[in-house]
Design an enzyme around this catalytic site. Sequence first.
Site, mmCIF file in Angstrom:
data_model
loop_
_atom_site.group_PDB
_atom_site.id
_atom_site.type_symbol
_atom_site.label_atom_id
_atom_site.label_comp_id
_atom_site.label_asym_id
_atom_site.label_seq_id
_atom_site.Cartn_x
_atom_site.Cartn_y
_atom_site.Cartn_z
ATOM 1 N N PRO A 1 0.986 -1.382 -0.064
ATOM 2 C CG PRO A 1 -0.034 -0.961 2.192
ATOM 3 C CD PRO A 1 0.956 -1.731 1.252
ATOM 4 C CG MET A 2 4.308 0.992 -2.250
ATOM 5 S SD MET A 2 5.057 0.612 -3.841
ATOM 6 C CE MET A 2 3.773 0.268 -5.089
ATOM 7 C CG HIS B 1 9.893 5.159 5.227
ATOM 8 N ND1 HIS B 1 8.888 5.795 4.285
ATOM 9 C CD2 HIS B 1 10.541 5.964 5.837
ATOM 10 C CE1 HIS B 1 9.541 6.990 4.112
ATOM 11 N NE2 HIS B 1 10.447 7.078 4.912
ATOM 12 C CB ALA C 1 7.102 -7.206 2.072
ATOM 13 N N GLY C 2 9.921 -7.398 0.446
ATOM 14 C CA GLY C 2 11.251 -6.813 0.369
ATOM 15 C C GLY C 2 12.180 -7.579 -0.751
ATOM 16 N N GLY C 3 12.377 -6.860 -1.806
ATOM 17 C CA GLY C 3 13.299 -7.399 -2.675
ATOM 18 C C GLY C 3 12.602 -8.453 -3.803
ATOM 19 N N GLY D 1 6.217 -4.252 -3.732
ATOM 20 C CA GLY D 1 6.247 -2.749 -4.077
ATOM 21 C C GLY D 1 6.874 -2.299 -4.945
ATOM 22 C CB THR D 2 10.445 -1.907 -5.883
ATOM 23 O OG1 THR D 2 10.781 -1.483 -4.689
ATOM 24 C CG2 THR D 2 11.324 -1.163 -6.914
HETATM 25 C C1 LIG Z 1 7.521 3.927 -3.153
HETATM 26 C C2 LIG Z 1 7.149 3.123 -1.976
HETATM 27 C C3 LIG Z 1 6.185 3.569 -1.208
HETATM 28 C C4 LIG Z 1 5.857 2.627 -0.060
HETATM 29 N N1 LIG Z 1 5.071 3.179 0.858
HETATM 30 C C5 LIG Z 1 4.688 2.429 1.848
HETATM 31 C C6 LIG Z 1 3.446 3.028 2.766
HETATM 32 O O1 LIG Z 1 2.912 3.929 2.440
HETATM 33 N N2 LIG Z 1 3.013 2.030 3.718
HETATM 34 C C7 LIG Z 1 3.877 0.896 4.026
HETATM 35 O O2 LIG Z 1 3.344 0.071 4.995
HETATM 36 N N3 LIG Z 1 4.908 0.587 3.363
HETATM 37 C C8 LIG Z 1 5.235 1.357 2.428
HETATM 38 N N4 LIG Z 1 6.521 0.955 1.395
HETATM 39 C C9 LIG Z 1 7.022 -0.540 1.809
HETATM 40 C C10 LIG Z 1 6.194 -1.583 1.449
HETATM 41 O O3 LIG Z 1 5.158 -1.910 2.216
HETATM 42 C C11 LIG Z 1 7.097 -2.917 1.150
HETATM 43 O O4 LIG Z 1 7.571 -3.222 2.440
HETATM 44 C C12 LIG Z 1 8.118 -2.830 0.005
HETATM 45 O O5 LIG Z 1 7.813 -2.101 -1.099
HETATM 46 C C13 LIG Z 1 8.552 -4.122 -0.027
HETATM 47 O O6 LIG Z 1 9.764 -4.142 -0.836
HETATM 48 P P1 LIG Z 1 10.075 -4.109 -2.304
HETATM 49 O O7 LIG Z 1 9.819 -2.710 -2.758
HETATM 50 O O8 LIG Z 1 11.415 -4.503 -2.717
HETATM 51 O O9 LIG Z 1 9.088 -5.124 -3.210
HETATM 52 C C14 LIG Z 1 6.667 1.605 0.262
HETATM 53 C C15 LIG Z 1 7.715 1.133 -0.557
HETATM 54 C C16 LIG Z 1 7.916 1.810 -1.700
HETATM 55 C C17 LIG Z 1 8.961 1.288 -2.739
#
Ligand SMILES: Cc1cc2nc3c(=O)[nH]c(=O)nc-3n(C[C@H](O)[C@H](O)[C@H](O)COP(=O)(O)O)c2cc1C
Length: 358
Positions: free
Chosen positions: A27-28, A177, A210-212, A233-234
């Site tokens: 939920p970015m 974050h 989540a993560g990578g 996310g990314t």
């Molecule tokens: C552009 C961006 C915005 C994000 N905003 C939020 C947010 O608003 N709330 C939240 O819980 N996590 C946020 N995240 C972290 C994601 O929940 C998640 O942990 C992360 O995208 C996973 O890693 P990945 O980007 O490598 O897939 C954000 C990540 C990105 C890349």
Amino acid sequence: MGSPEIQERVLKRWFPHTTTPFIANAPMFGFADSRLAAAVTRSGGLGFIGGGFDFGPESAQLARLDTQLAETRAELGIVSSTGALPIGVGFITFKPAGFEMNAIPILEKHRVAAVWLSFPESDADHLPLIEAISKIQAKGDWVVKILVQVGTVQAARSAVEQGADAVVVQGTDAGGHQWAQGASLMSLLPEVRDAVAGDSNKKDVAIVAAGGIVDGRGCVAALGLGADGIVMGTRFIATTECSAPSFIKQSILSASDGAISTIKSVRHDVFQSTDVFPRQYDGRAVISLSWNDSQSGVSNEEVIQRYNDAAKQGDVQRRTIWAGASVGVIDAVVSTDQLIKDIQQQVKLAVQKITELI
Ligand SMILES: Cc1cc2nc3c(=O)[nH]c(=O)nc-3n(C[C@H](O)[C@H](O)[C@H](O)COP(=O)(O)O)c2cc1C
């Protein structure tokens, strides 16, 4: 160790429209809007909208969320306003005042399927929020599940004790974050799986990684570590439905070697004057001009000045681009539907390949 196959049925039971393996978008806030969330749900994933962090009575973020949820219902073609909406909402919770009073009615009005909480000042702050959401669970005639994003085993334990239905285990490869002091999914996820299995014998608790993760390989790895599904996310930023501006999508496409081209730091927020998160969190972003200035000895004040001057002239080069350490594998903007179908197919092929190998 929990069985991925059995646990996957839990997510499928909660979110019957989903296909397997379970995939959700993070939920970015600002990027995960109605169009992306609807596309993810329509493609067999669980779409999330970023609901923000301001729960005040006049919150523009909540007003926008209300509109976005109505738009998502229309995008999904769910005409009845009383039908459940197969969409989740994520909130950043370090300033929780007003949540019950101002956010809960919106979740109830739109009958959302899931609520995601992340980044509290202290784990204990989630308890009243989880209790408030549980009240909707109890009285509602549709299913609403609570997910809490965690970056430590201790936070996972607290979330489960407080009544979360699922923990989103966030490793330090993640974009955006995250816990400043964290660990990779490789080490965190199995330990969370064991801890949750021991703590939650009374109910099903799902674990989402989540993560990578950006493709089928990452998804297979996460399932192997004990996850029931994944969040990206990314990777979802580089989709046609994501509202991110094209310079951000382009930066993600052109970045390679995330070990060098991204870095975790609180400075990404400091430079663009968004340093509002509690100190236990930092963020991973693409290395920027501001970062390079700072590394070569330019003071924070001067970097901030340069950032503001550039922003006034419409120069986006200094803007923080939150992105995970797997950016190097992302090489095209694709449709959400294509992305989800490709990953689910890649998973099946990878599993076949592993089976042959062993
Ligand atoms: C552009 C961006 C915005 C994000 N905003 C939020 C947010 O608003 N709330 C939240 O819980 N996590 C946020 N995240 C972290 C994601 O929940 C998640 O942990 C992360 O995208 C996973 O890693 P990945 O980007 O490598 O897939 C954000 C990540 C990105 C890349």
